[in-house]
Write a protein that holds these residues in place. Structure first.
Motif: not given
Length: 121
Positions: A85-104
């Motif tokens: 881990l690096k200081p630039e990884d500092t953040a609020v991390y969110y989990c999310a869900a979607r239907t379908g096969t496309i990730l991003w």
């Protein structure tokens, strides 16, 4: 919609590791694509990693080789193992869900409340 609850955030020194967990409600978890996003103060939310129902994965360039996303459909849980881990990884991390096969890029319809990750230098 799927309800999501994240855990595992905290304070860690640079070079350390954390594992985030996200527990999902609902019977359709195994069919959902799951993603981890993060938002640092003053910055836009960005995708970190995503995983499909068939365990195809996507990673942002900034975390490739350091973070690993995985899922356990029997436990309705998705994980984010974060190493080096690096200081630039500092953040609020969110989990999310979607239907379908496309990730991003894709629209995620269900979101957790977020968990804070702070990396000190």
């Amino acid at each position: 919609q799927v309800q999501l609850v994240e855990s595992g955030g905290g304070l860690v020194q640079a070079g350390g590791s954390l594992r985030l967990s996200c527990v999902a409600s609902g019977r359709t978890f195994s069919r959902n694509a799951m993603g981890w996003f993060r938002q640092a103060p003053g910055k836009e939310r960005e995708i970190v990693a995503a995983i499909s129902w068939s365990t195809t994965t996507y990673y942002a360039n900034s975390v490739k080789g350091r973070f690993t996303i995985s899922r356990d459909n029997g436990k309705n849980t998705v994980y984010l193992q974060m190493n080096s881990l690096k200081p630039e990884d500092t953040a609020v991390y969110y989990c999310a869900a979607r239907t379908g096969t496309i990730l991003w890029p894709a629209e995620y319809g269900s979101w957790g409340q977020g968990t804070q990750v702070t990396v000190s230098s």
